[in-house]
Design a protein around this motif. Structure first.
Motif: not given
Length: 700
Positions: A71-83
């Motif tokens: 999984a390559v995570v590129v969502v905003p920092a505020a929701v990255a940990v949840d992703a």
């Protein structure tokens, strides 16, 4: 970690969490790069999209019908940990966090990074980043980065703490035709760091060279141990930024003043078996030659040239390296005289003069490479009307194939030389415009041969009194500061480091009584944690006769109070004299580096230690072999072995003292700095005359 990184570089399915088709976005760039070359399936994940780049888009990784490997995570920092947590709960084992806004921003970002690490630990994730540009692997066509260029295929694997550096290197390497196997942008190294990738690529049969651009090392000891396993078979070449002493911390000991973080990095890289380079150009020069050429049997090289000036430049570069100009065998000289014109000599470097033909190059190069005393060769050519570069390249390739010896070239010229160099690249023969670069590359091969042949021994484990040592160190808890001096001599005794007899007295009459127990004059020293350099204030007296002990005691105390009226004076040490004139004053010390841990120093001691800085460094713990090498590589080593008619000293005793100190500072992380200065190397034994150390009570 899940135990093995192969799945990260050879996945069947990659999900881009935060994929989008919005122009100029990272989420789109990642999808486009994956769709361009990836052998597997690229899956967009974004709850706000039904389709991305004409692909079905899923609201979360758990909704993807088939298993996701990365999984390559590129969502905003505020929701990255949840992703990341959602991906882990869906069974993903490898995660690359592109998103920035973590520890590099401090405050809230640092807290967010701690949360990210906790999730990775909970689910045993292999996690790259955050603040990474991604990972890339050419065998799978995997470009899970937002770099604008895909790497060419090759056998070099590369890690970098700078993502921007990777994007620049990809464009530059494409122009040079330099290929890669794997590339990793390390980012903040929250979970996976340089140690993990050195370990992985060291076991990878398709990686022939490992490269690294590093700004720090997360765990110096682990790096050394892991790299030693790797560099026996796979070269490791590293360039590091931030190497000046400008950032070194101020220190109170001699060792601390000399041993900045750069010293630790230099020692650690050497002990790891890594080849340290200073420039990006060298990083890839060395990668190219280590990837394409065999290791030399000897450090003696031949220079074959049709131009005198560049030949001299190559000779100068050889003189500045650990290489040597080969001395040809007489049979080789005879063969050379048979194929060369009378006006040329048969000496190294071989100047074939300006009318050299391709046949003359072939005959000469073939002859010198047959010589058993030649480890490798540099071929230098300037364009003339007597040969064509394409033909010369063909001849060089023939000779390279016929002889199992390293060959580098310096074809100096314009487009014709560039075209010939491309032909040489096909056989792994590197070409350089500068003769000095060609020589340095051959030197890198010789350096790596020496590394690959190294034998590593386990450090000795001496029988010591740890509890007695701990009691000495814990005495700082009852003091106003965390420094100890000669009152800590028992620490050395506890670890078997020989010291002269001595006592600390608070009364001059008692000092007189103690002095009479020793034969001859004594040494007297003020004992104060507030006075670091006793000699600077006249706080040390050598050769004090018994009838002067009382007055000397009072004089030393007075000098201490005159120097610093509120100084704490614990007393005066009366110590048995050591015949320093019969030996050599050395220093053994340690400064604890934040990355590599205890950095040992050995060198010429006494009052000139910081002026001469004749020192050798190693990261503890050290073996007997490493400790002995420390005594051999200082400039003043001949003094230890009896230079200019002096008696040789007991080097074995010095080597043992270094090992025992190494064990001491490894056993007790609370010791931040320590000096034994001087450790007097005598014809029979070695004695520690003085000690100074700084202790961190929280580590006891």
């Amino acid at each position: 970690m899940s135990g093995g990184l192969s799945g990260m570089f050879d996945p069947d399915r990659v999900a881009v969490v935060g994929a989008t088709d919005r122009a100029d976005s990272v989420g789109r760039a990642l999808m486009e790069n994956l769709l361009a070359d990836f052998d597997g399936e690229a899956v967009p994940v974004n709850p706000g999209r039904d389709r991305v780049l004409d692909r079905e888009c899923y609201p979360d990784v758990g909704s993807v019908p088939d298993p996701v490997d990365v999984a390559v995570v590129v969502v905003p920092a505020a929701v990255a940990v949840d992703a990341v947590r959602e991906a882990a709960e869906a069974g993903v084992e490898s995660v690359v966090v592109i998103t920035a806004g973590f520890g590099e921003t401090g405050g809230e970002g640092a807290a967010r990074e701690r949360d990210l690490r906790a999730v990775a630990d909970e689910y045993d994730l292999d996690l790259v980043g955050p603040n990474s540009i991604g990972v890339l692997s050419t065998p799978a066509g995997l470009n899970a980065t937002f770099a604008p260029t895909m790497a060419l295929p090759g056998d070099i694997s590369f890690m970098s703490q700078s993502g921007a550096f990777i994007t620049a290197v990809l464009s530059w390497a494409e122009e040079r035709g330099l290929g890669f196997k794997d590339i990793v942008s390390l980012g903040n190294k929250t979970v996976l760091d340089e140690v993990d990738f050195v370990d992985h690529w060291g076991d990878d049969p398709d990686t022939s060279v490992v490269l690294g651009y590093l700004e720090d090392v997360s765990d110096g000891r682990a790096f050394i141990e892991t790299a030693r396993e790797t560099t026996g078979n796979t070269p490791l070449v590293v360039v590091k930024s931030g190497w000046t002493d400008a950032g070194a911390q101020a220190a109170s000991s001699h060792t601390g003043a000399i041993a900045g973080s750069e010293r630790a990095y230099e020692a650690g890289m050497d002990q790891a078996g890594a080849i340290r380079v200073e420039t990006v150009e060298e990083l890839f020069d060395f990668a190219q030659v280590l990837s394409g050429q065999p290791l030399p049997d000897t450090d003696d090289v031949a220079v074959v040239t049709n131009a005198g000036g560049p030949g001299v430049m190559a000779t100068d570069a050889i003189g500045a390296s650990d290489l040597s100009l080969a001395s040809f065998a007489e049979s080789t000289r005879a063969d050379l005289r048979a194929v060369l014109p009378d006006e040329t000599g048969a000496d190294n470097p071989l100047d074939l003069i300006g009318d050299a033909t391709v046949d003359r190059f072939r005959d000469t190069l073939d002859t010198v490479l047959r010589d058993d005393g030649v480890g490798g060769a540099v071929v230098i050519a300037c364009p003339t009307a007597t040969f064509d570069y394409a033909d010369l390249a063909a001849v060089i390739r023939e000779c390279d194939a016929a002889h199992d010896k390293p060959l580098v070239t310096c074809l100096m010229g314009g487009e014709r030389a560039t075209a010939a160099a491309r032909a040489l690249d096909d056989d792994g023969i590197p070409n350089y415009f500068d003769p000095a670069r060609a020589v340095r590359s051959l030197d890198a091969l010789a350096r790596y041969r020496a590394i690959s042949e190294r034998e590593y021994d386990a450090p000795a484990e001496f029988d010591v009194d740890r509890e007695r040592a701990r009691e000495v160190l814990e005495s700082v808890e009852r003091r106003e500061n965390n420094r100890l001096g000669v009152e800590a001599m028992d620490l050395l005794d506890a670890y078997g480091i020989d010291t002269p007899r001595g006592e600390i007295l608070t009364d001059p009459t008692d000092a007189e009584a103690v002095a009479r127990r020793y034969d001859g004059p004594v040494v007297m020293k003020i004992v104060s944690p507030d006075i670091l350099h006793k000699s600077d204030i006249g706080g040390v007296r050598v050769g004090v006769p018994n009838d002067e002990v009382y007055d000397t005691f009072e004089t030393l105390v007075a000098r201490a109070h005159n120097y610093q009226s509120d100084a704490t004076v614990l007393g005066v040490q009366v110590q048995e004299s050591v015949d320093i004139d019969a030996g050599v004053e050395t220093i053994v010390g340690m400064n604890r580096d934040p990355q590599f841990g205890p950095l040992l120093l050995f060198g010429l001691g006494g009052i000139f230690v910081e002026i001469l800085e004749d020192s050798s460094f190693r990261v503890a713990p050290v073996s007997e072999r490493e400790a002995r090498t420390m005594t051999e590589e200082i400039d003043s080593a001949p003094l230890l072995r009896g230079a200019r008619g002096r008696d040789s000293t007991d080097v074995d005793a010095v080597v043992e003292a270094i090992q025992r100190l190494s064990q001491l500072v490894t056993d007790f992380p609370a010791i931040e700095e320590l000096d034994i200065n001087p450790l007097v190397a005598l014809p029979d034994g070695a004695q520690a005359v003085d000690i100074r150390l700084t202790v961190n009570p929280t580590q006891l």
